[in-house]
Scaffold this motif. Structure first.
Motif, mmCIF file in Angstrom:
data_model
loop_
_atom_site.group_PDB
_atom_site.id
_atom_site.type_symbol
_atom_site.label_atom_id
_atom_site.label_comp_id
_atom_site.label_asym_id
_atom_site.label_seq_id
_atom_site.Cartn_x
_atom_site.Cartn_y
_atom_site.Cartn_z
ATOM 1 N N LEU A 71 0.736 -1.218 -0.012
ATOM 2 C CA LEU A 71 -0.249 0.091 0.195
ATOM 3 C C LEU A 71 1.112 1.122 -0.116
ATOM 4 O O LEU A 71 0.385 2.473 -0.944
ATOM 5 N N ALA A 72 2.112 1.593 0.466
ATOM 6 C CA ALA A 72 3.133 2.464 0.695
ATOM 7 C C ALA A 72 3.813 2.474 0.052
ATOM 8 O O ALA A 72 3.555 3.658 -0.888
ATOM 9 N N ARG A 73 3.960 1.376 -0.877
ATOM 10 C CA ARG A 73 4.233 1.852 -2.274
ATOM 11 C C ARG A 73 3.248 2.130 -3.583
ATOM 12 O O ARG A 73 4.118 2.695 -4.568
ATOM 13 N N LEU A 105 1.703 9.367 -6.065
ATOM 14 C CA LEU A 105 1.801 10.784 -5.432
ATOM 15 C C LEU A 105 3.199 11.265 -6.302
ATOM 16 O O LEU A 105 3.137 12.447 -6.721
ATOM 17 N N SER A 106 4.019 10.526 -6.492
ATOM 18 C CA SER A 106 5.259 10.248 -7.099
ATOM 19 C C SER A 106 4.686 10.542 -9.047
ATOM 20 O O SER A 106 5.434 11.678 -9.623
ATOM 21 N N ALA A 107 3.564 10.815 -9.291
ATOM 22 C CA ALA A 107 2.804 10.250 -11.062
ATOM 23 C C ALA A 107 1.789 12.092 -10.799
ATOM 24 O O ALA A 107 1.963 12.270 -12.012
ATOM 25 N N LEU A 108 1.671 12.488 -9.433
ATOM 26 C CA LEU A 108 0.979 13.255 -9.677
ATOM 27 C C LEU A 108 1.585 14.530 -9.134
ATOM 28 O O LEU A 108 1.247 15.650 -9.129
ATOM 29 N N GLY A 109 3.440 14.063 -9.557
ATOM 30 C CA GLY A 109 4.555 15.229 -9.553
ATOM 31 C C GLY A 109 4.688 15.401 -7.874
ATOM 32 O O GLY A 109 5.428 16.303 -8.133
ATOM 33 N N ILE A 135 6.792 13.036 -0.612
ATOM 34 C CA ILE A 135 5.776 12.458 -0.489
ATOM 35 C C ILE A 135 6.219 11.816 0.662
ATOM 36 O O ILE A 135 5.308 11.629 1.493
ATOM 37 N N LYS A 136 7.520 11.331 1.124
ATOM 38 C CA LYS A 136 7.956 11.261 2.246
ATOM 39 C C LYS A 136 7.293 11.592 3.765
ATOM 40 O O LYS A 136 6.369 10.851 4.396
#
Length: 440
Positions: free
Chosen positions: A176-178, A184-188, A194-195
């Motif tokens: 789930l975390a991955r 979130l990475s895909a959203l920029g 993110i962390k």
């Protein structure tokens, strides 16, 4: 023999629940790799696909046909059995795109799983219909009773979540975390942001708020695809058209209903893709009318998902006609920018409306919405008593509970209900501005 209560629990599942809540986690625990639900317009008979390795280390691809009905009788008299035969044939005849190996692969084995019973004659009927190519050895049947035994042996947490081993819970948390990181990475987002965000979600009772911009929404979400959709200016404005309400909301709703309608067909996917990828509401309607409206399943459809999509697109088309007329009229009187700013100011009042509703005691109430002009930009205010001002003021009347059409029970009024009513009042006022100009 399986516990009757467990069999009852399985028999109450629909096919969606069988696929998602039972078979997906069970296949993982049986050692299958990458089990993936592919139920949809391109499934070609395969409800779930997965793979294992043979003794030589080669992949063997498995397809699961999931049913929530009794399998009984002959193929000629049982619709459920005919569907199973058709799906099994499609599993073997139609390759699928391997989502993980990025190749086209063929199915090696098929499991037919039902959450209910397999009565005498069902297996024989299916085998006799699939005699060609010696498929008998490649098919396995799993009844509700056998399924209950498999769950007892491999996934007892289905019956009682407290039985889930700690190491499995840790693995699930990591996955789930991955997924959240990838999303979130895909959203920029950058890695530090993110962390910090995920730490807040994991360790705080007040996780970050999610703000959805007016020109974007999540329209397609599946076990193997997450897709955001967008809408350009000027359609982000929440003018309330009598034909469809908000153009933005009607556009996203029409696209979503069109997406679900395609679950009923296997054809016209190329044209469908061109239509569903449109980001402009008008071009979306035009493309639908040109490429899909006269084709199955939309042509003269009077029921079902295709009819729902056709009706939603019709409402959107009516609303667009009104929108264009309103836009033209407001530009003619030099009030288009003023009007869009006024409509946009409504959303800023939602926190005040929610706070007001939390302490509401009256069964009926009236709200007042005076318009301030700040540096020539209109801004709406919320007042709970009639203001003593000559400023332009909108008035809305509401009830604490709203009767739902076709339902006996009422539901509490929400901030969304109130903002929609305000937008209707503003839109009606704007229509009057354009009509006055025309009359002059």
């Amino acid at each position: 023999m399986a516990d009757p209560e467990k069999l009852k629990k399985l028999s109450e599942l629909d096919e969606k629940g069988l696929r998602e809540d039972v078979l997906l986690p069970l296949l993982t625990r049986l050692g299958c790799k990458a089990p993936t639900i592919c139920h949809g317009p391109q499934e070609r008979g395969k409800d779930i696909i997965a793979y294992t390795y043979d003794l030589l280390g080669q992949r063997e691809h498995l397809a699961v046909v999931a049913k929530a009905v009794d399998l009984s009788g002959s193929v000629s008299s049982s619709k459920g059995l005919r569907e199973v035969v058709h799906q099994v044939q499609q599993c073997f005849d139609e390759p699928y795109e391997d989502l993980f190996g990025m190749t086209r692969v063929s199915i090696d084995r098929v499991w037919i799983v039902t959450s209910k019973r397999i009565l005498s004659g069902a297996e024989t009927s299916i085998f006799s219909s699939l005699e060609k190519n010696n498929l008998r050895k490649l098919i396995r049947f799993i009844s509700g009773e056998r399924l209950a035994d498999l769950l007892d042996e491999n996934y007892p947490a289905f019956w009682d979540q407290s039985l889930e081993p700690a190491n499995v819970l840790r693995e699930q948390k990591a996955r789930l975390a991955r997924f959240c990181q990838d999303l979130l990475s895909a959203l920029g987002g950058n890695q530090d942001e993110i962390k910090a965000t995920l730490n807040a979600v994991l360790h705080s009772y007040s996780p970050p708020k999610v703000i959805i911009p007016s020109d974007r929404t999540l329209t397609r979400l599946s076990p193997y695809r997450v897709e955001l959709d967008s809408i350009p200016e000027p359609y982000t404005c929440d003018f309330q058209m009598s034909g469809c309400g908000s153009i933005r909301e009607a556009f996203f709703a029409a696209k979503q209903k069109l997406y679900y309608a395609m679950f009923d067909v296997d054809e016209l996917m190329e044209n469908y893709g061109e239509v569903i990828d449109e980001t402009d509401p008008k071009r979306f309607v035009d493309a639908f009318l040109e490429k899909l409206d006269e084709e199955y399943p939309f042509f003269r459809r009077s029921y079902g998902r295709a009819s729902d999509a056709d009706q939603a697109i019709g409402h959107l088309s009516d609303g667009l006609t009104e929108f264009m007329e309103l836009q033209t009229g407001l530009k003619a009187v030099g009030r288009w920018e003023w009007a869009t700013a006024l409509v946009a100011s409504v959303s800023a009042l939602e926190p005040d409306i929610k706070s007001f509703l939390q302490h509401l005691e009256k069964d009926e109430f009236t709200l007042y919405w005076p318009v301030d002009n700040i540096r020539s930009t209109p801004v709406l205010r919320l007042e709970y008593t009639e203001p003593k001002t000559k400023k332009l003021t909108f008035i809305t009347k509401h009830t604490r509970n709203i009767e739902s059409f076709g339902k006996k029970s009422a539901r509490p009024v929400t901030a969304v209900d109130i903002t929609v009513e305000v937008q209707r009042e503003i839109t009606e006022y704007l229509w009057k501005l354009t009509r006055k100009s025309i009359n002059k």
